[in-house]
Design a protein around this motif. Structure first.
Motif, PDB file in Angstrom:
ATOM      1  N   ALA A  32       2.157  16.838 -15.076  1.00 57.38           N
ATOM      2  CA  ALA A  32       2.976  17.162 -14.027  1.00 57.38           C
ATOM      3  C   ALA A  32       4.399  16.363 -13.900  1.00 57.38           C
ATOM      4  CB  ALA A  32       2.290  17.037 -12.500  1.00 57.38           C
ATOM      5  N   GLN A  33       5.391  17.071 -13.533  1.00 58.74           N
ATOM      6  CA  GLN A  33       6.556  16.179 -13.182  1.00 58.74           C
ATOM      7  C   GLN A  33       6.605  15.798 -11.741  1.00 58.74           C
ATOM      8  OE1 GLN A  33      10.401  18.869 -12.814  1.00 58.74           O
ATOM      9  NE2 GLN A  33      11.291  17.089 -12.548  1.00 58.74           N
ATOM     10  N   VAL A  34       6.530  14.446 -11.620  1.00 58.01           N
ATOM     11  CA  VAL A  34       6.266  13.431 -10.297  1.00 58.01           C
ATOM     12  C   VAL A  34       7.765  13.020  -9.957  1.00 58.01           C
ATOM     13  CG1 VAL A  34       5.223  11.985  -9.197  1.00 58.01           C
ATOM     14  CG2 VAL A  34       4.020  13.191 -10.919  1.00 58.01           C
ATOM     15  N   LEU A  35       8.460  13.558  -8.706  1.00 50.00           N
ATOM     16  CA  LEU A  35       9.282  12.832  -8.243  1.00 50.00           C
ATOM     17  C   LEU A  35       9.052  11.716  -7.395  1.00 50.00           C
ATOM     18  CD1 LEU A  35      12.131  15.702  -8.229  1.00 50.00           C
ATOM     19  CD2 LEU A  35      11.551  14.119  -9.926  1.00 50.00           C
ATOM     20  N   LYS A  36       9.169  10.747  -7.298  1.00 51.41           N
ATOM     21  CA  LYS A  36       9.066   9.476  -6.380  1.00 51.41           C
ATOM     22  C   LYS A  36      10.181   9.322  -5.586  1.00 51.41           C
ATOM     23  CE  LYS A  36       7.303   4.854  -5.934  1.00 51.41           C
ATOM     24  NZ  LYS A  36       6.011   5.043  -5.371  1.00 51.41           N
ATOM     25  N   GLU A  90      15.315  21.403  -0.621  1.00 52.96           N
ATOM     26  CA  GLU A  90      15.467  22.512  -1.766  1.00 52.96           C
ATOM     27  C   GLU A  90      14.697  21.922  -2.886  1.00 52.96           C
ATOM     28  OE1 GLU A  90      17.746  25.011  -2.132  1.00 52.96           O
ATOM     29  OE2 GLU A  90      18.143  24.446  -0.062  1.00 52.96           O
ATOM     30  N   LEU A  91      14.184  20.724  -3.068  1.00 49.74           N
ATOM     31  CA  LEU A  91      12.983  20.449  -3.897  1.00 49.74           C
ATOM     32  C   LEU A  91      11.713  20.750  -3.542  1.00 49.74           C
ATOM     33  CD1 LEU A  91      14.030  16.703  -4.642  1.00 49.74           C
ATOM     34  CD2 LEU A  91      14.174  18.579  -6.239  1.00 49.74           C
ATOM     35  N   VAL A  92      11.373  20.865  -2.195  1.00 48.49           N
ATOM     36  CA  VAL A  92      10.138  21.508  -1.699  1.00 48.49           C
ATOM     37  C   VAL A  92      10.095  22.798  -1.790  1.00 48.49           C
ATOM     38  CG1 VAL A  92       8.923  22.129   0.549  1.00 48.49           C
ATOM     39  CG2 VAL A  92       9.882  19.667   0.379  1.00 48.49           C
ATOM     40  N   LYS A  93      11.250  23.693  -1.941  1.00 54.40           N
ATOM     41  CA  LYS A  93      10.957  25.138  -2.291  1.00 54.40           C
ATOM     42  C   LYS A  93      10.375  25.199  -3.529  1.00 54.40           C
ATOM     43  CE  LYS A  93      14.845  26.276   0.824  1.00 54.40           C
ATOM     44  NZ  LYS A  93      16.321  26.739   0.795  1.00 54.40           N
ATOM     45  N   GLN A  94      10.715  24.388  -4.613  1.00 60.88           N
ATOM     46  CA  GLN A  94      10.114  24.396  -5.892  1.00 60.88           C
ATOM     47  C   GLN A  94       8.895  23.818  -6.177  1.00 60.88           C
ATOM     48  OE1 GLN A  94      13.387  23.023  -8.630  1.00 60.88           O
ATOM     49  NE2 GLN A  94      14.677  23.205  -6.908  1.00 60.88           N
TER      50      GLN A  94
END
Length: 374
Positions: A32-36, A90-94
């Motif tokens: 997964a792509q994980v954004l901290k 905006e990130l949550v939408k994806q």
């Protein structure tokens, strides 16, 4: 080899310290792509400041932080600022998964709670870690929960005081519970198309892990007490013995056949046939006598030679290793994450999926890093 199972998944990590971040790394290891998402008002995850005496003060990725942050991209946001909160939205939408570790009420104040975010993305799965559940506003700290869940009371030698375990086991247990809940929610989403709120508390994760110690009280009516390495139901199991060379080993004899083989190897066959020791029930009644005799017998042997004999006869036993010795084992070496120019990391994923490719992970990110360019 097929692509990593979570290759197209986006995970947003709104969590710090160990429990939540280790879940984030778990998903990173699965592709997964994980954004901290780190708090810009406090200069990010608090563990960036938890440095060993030997680590430089300016280091942004100390050893503790590295325990659970491989494979991620750092994104520093101050969620109290409307523009930066909108950036998160905006990130949550994806996103597929959000991992959060807020005190009850704090996520709502910041407008990043499940109810708010699922309106932006009905397929969102939101994993929330608290200390004591959604109705108790206390913050959760591993050492405190070790005390409150009975682990500290049980840990240590008889006659000694309560003892904290040397790893944050409550955080780790909570992380495992959250992983399980998130995976179930992902399965449910495949069937329904809908997201889900997954909640877990440190205290309940800890209580669930009391296992046989809990049922000793709940079922048998016996209050568990501090026993050191001893096992309340099995003898010898967990007992540590010192060999002739001064090195130590542990025995984990689970049945009577193994005990007879142990006695034969130690040159005390008659002990294995003695009615006082022949059955596990009898050995539990005569625990001190069994241990005293085994201590004397084991002390006559060199550890490595004795371990070879025990393992050849399928008697469960092992050396008491230091941490450097642990990582000399090939199985432990397989648990390392490697990247050119970085110190090794430790995997969160200990299982293997047949035919699945394990992605190469980047080292733990410096604060904010490339994330601010997202």
């Amino acid at each position: 080899m097929t692509q990593p199972i979570c290759k197209d998944m986006l995970v947003l990590e709104l969590a710090s310290v160990l429990a939540g971040p280790s879940v984030g790394q778990f998903f990173a290891e699965l592709g997964a792509q994980v954004l901290k998402v780190e708090n810009a008002a406090t200069h990010g995850d608090v563990t960036r400041s938890w440095k060993l005496k030997s680590e430089p003060a300016e280091l942004e990725t100390p050893a503790y932080f590295c325990a659970a942050n491989w494979g991620k991209t750092s994104l520093a946001l101050n969620l109290t600022e409307p523009e930066q909160l909108q950036r998160l939205y905006e990130l949550v939408k994806q996103a597929d998964v959000v991992i959060a570790s807020y005190k009850p009420g704090d996520a709502e104040k910041l407008q990043v709670d499940y109810s708010t975010l699922q309106q932006l993305n009905p397929r969102l799965i939101y994993g929330h870690i608290t200390g004591y559940g959604p109705t108790d506003a206390r913050a959760g700290y591993d050492a405190v929960v070790q005390a409150e869940s009975g682990f500290m009371h049980l840990n240590g030698e008889p006659g000694s005081g309560p003892l904290k375990m040397p790893v944050a086991l409550m955080d780790i247990l909570t992380a495992h519970q959250l992983k399980e809940g998130l995976l179930v929610a992902l399965l449910q989403r495949e069937r329904t198309g809908k997201g889900q709120l997954v909640e877990v508390s440190l205290l309940q994760a800890a209580v669930s892990a009391l296992a046989n110690q809990a049922t000793a009280y709940l079922v048998a009516g016996q209050e568990p007490q501090r026993m050191g390495s001893e096992h309340p139901n099995i003898v010898p199991y967990g007992s540590v013995y010192t060999c002739k060379c001064g090195k130590q080993l542990v025995l984990a004899v689970g049945d009577d056949r193994q005990f007879r083989r142990l006695c034969a190897i130690l040159g005390a066959k008659s002990m294995g046939d003695d009615p006082k020791y022949k059955t596990n029930y009898a050995r539990v009644q005569h625990r001190q006598e069994v241990n005293q005799q085994l201590r004397q017998l084991v002390a006559q042997h060199e550890r490595e030679a004795l371990l070879r004999q025990l393992q050849a006869q399928h008697v469960p036993a092992g050396a008491v290793h230091t941490i450097p010795e642990v990582f000399e084992q090939p199985q432990a070496q397989q648990m390392l994450l490697q990247h050119k120019g970085a110190k090794p990391g430790l995997r969160q994923v200990a299982f293997r999926l047949q035919g699945q490719e394990a992605p190469a992970l980047t080292p733990p990110p410096a604060y904010a890093g490339a994330g601010n360019n997202l």
